[in-house]
Write a protein that holds these residues in place. Structure first.
Motif, PDB file in Angstrom:
ATOM      1  N   GLY A   1       0.674  -1.439  -0.150  1.00 54.48           N
ATOM      2  CA  GLY A   1      -0.167  -0.096   0.029  1.00 54.48           C
ATOM      3  C   GLY A   1       0.627   1.101  -0.099  1.00 54.48           C
TER       4      GLY A   1
ATOM      5  N   SER B   1       4.848  -0.952  -5.833  1.00 50.66           N
ATOM      6  CA  SER B   1       4.565  -1.294  -7.434  1.00 50.66           C
ATOM      7  C   SER B   1       4.316  -0.267  -7.999  1.00 50.66           C
ATOM      8  CB  SER B   1       3.077  -2.153  -7.418  1.00 50.66           C
ATOM      9  OG  SER B   1       2.958  -2.951  -6.437  1.00 50.66           O
ATOM     10  N   THR B   2       3.797   0.872  -7.335  1.00 51.13           N
ATOM     11  CA  THR B   2       3.883   2.298  -8.577  1.00 51.13           C
ATOM     12  C   THR B   2       5.333   2.537  -8.559  1.00 51.13           C
ATOM     13  OG1 THR B   2       1.374   2.641  -7.325  1.00 51.13           O
ATOM     14  CG2 THR B   2       2.776   4.423  -8.219  1.00 51.13           C
TER      15      THR B   2
END
Ligand code: GDP
Ligand code: ZN
Length: 323
Positions: A178, A182-183
């Motif tokens: 969160g 990944s971004t």
């Protein structure tokens, strides 16, 4: 016979990345498994291996490892090695959503120090906070000497600077899910999904392919630029450090000269160089508070869960010795 780096470990074997960038799924010689016939600690991502007929036959000695307690095995103290041969550990933490947890950063930092791994921090989602909050977060760790990077990866902000800083190195990314890992990876690695897809294709997509650490090559170099993505860490306890050893793991406690007592805990002892530096503004009050908090926690024996007990560090010294 060929050589390569382990990019992923699976139940049945490993994916090996060769110097030309090719990925091969290889089985592993039985004698390379650990006694429980598990691949887990025997071969890990980042290991340099030699391969013969799609079988790993040797694993090169590791220059370092990243370890934590095996899931659900805190009581047994079993360690899980998640990666080897690293140049640095990069903690990915959000400035907001979820809110910045200094306690978590401290745990990552201490674990890296305990394993003698260089440590750095990437603060993500910078677009969600003001400039003052960004500077405050950076300032907290500046005295520790930890490089900090500020990114707003969704819009690409700060990504080129981080990419440059990790060039030619192998970086292990750690962080809760969160936080935007990944971004960030997507911004760092053009075609990331494709690359992960390739690795997945080698292992055969399965339950374990989404939770395993994965080595991704950003650039073949030489020297190559690699990042190792680890699955989001839910619980991240302190290494099983003796309270008296803690100051060694806080860079701020070092370099202020000698305290009068060789085993000074830097609380209220006379002749303490750390509290003197603090009084003179030469040490960060916030990080000193973090030190005291962790010290108390260790004394209380609270962090038994997820403990890490690597060797290689000096044992605690007998108490009360005057220099
Ligand atoms: P991961 O679980 O750490 O891999 O996190 P993700 O990359 O999936 O991101 C979690 C959430 O945060 C998603 O909704 C993203 O769109 C959002 N997010 C990630 N990076 C940024 C950022 O730089 N700015 C903002 N505002 N949101 C972000
Ligand atoms: Zn002291």
């Amino acid at each position: 016979m060929s050589e390569g780096i382990v990019a992923r470990v699976d139940l049945r074997g490993v994916v090996v990345l060769d110097d030309a960038g090719g990925l091969t799924f290889c089985s592993v010689r039985k004698r390379l498994m650990d006694p429980g016939a598990r691949l887990g600690n025997a071969i890990v991502v980042g290991d340099r291996v030699t391969v013969e007929e799609e079988t790993v036959v040797t694993v090169a000695p590791r220059r370092n490892v990243f370890q934590r307690a095996a899931a659900g095995a805190a009581a047994s103290g079993r360690l899980q090695t998640s990666a080897a041969n690293l140049d640095r550990v990069l903690a990915v933490v959000a400035l907001k959503d979820p809110p910045l947890s200094e306690g978590l950063v401290d745990r990552f930092a201490i674990t890296a120090e305990w394993l003698s791994l260089p440590f750095a921090i990437a603060f993500t989602k910078a677009d969600l906070v003001g400039a003052a909050e960004v500077s405050a977060a950076q300032a907290l760790y500046a005295r520790a000497g930890y490089p900090t990077f500020v990114v707003a990866a969704k819009a690409g902000g700060g990504v080129p600077g981080l990419r440059q800083a990790i060039d030619g190195q192998r970086t292990l990314l750690v962080g809760h899910s969160g936080v935007g890992k990944s971004t960030l990876l997507n911004a760092l690695i053009p075609g990331l999904d494709l690359k992960i897809g390739e690795v997945n294709a080698k292992t055969g997509k399965g339950r374990h392919t989404t939770t395993a650490a994965t080595l991704l090559r950003l650039d073949p170099g030489p020297p190559p630029t690699d990042v190792i993505d680890t699955p989001g860490v839910r619980a991240f306890g302190l290494p099983r450090v003796q309270p008296r050893d803690l100051s060694r793991l806080f860079p701020e406690c070092r370099g202020h000269g000698l305290c009068r007592f060789s085993d000074c805990a830097h609380h209220a002892e006379p002749g303490c160089a750390v509290t003197a530096a603090l009084a003179g503004g030469g040490a960060s009050a916030a990080r000193y508070a973090a030190y005291l908090k962790l010290y108390a926690e260790l004394e209380g024996g609270a962090p038994a869960r997820d403990a890490i007990r690597p060797g290689g560090r000096a044992k605690s010294r007998p108490g009360g010795r005057r220099r």
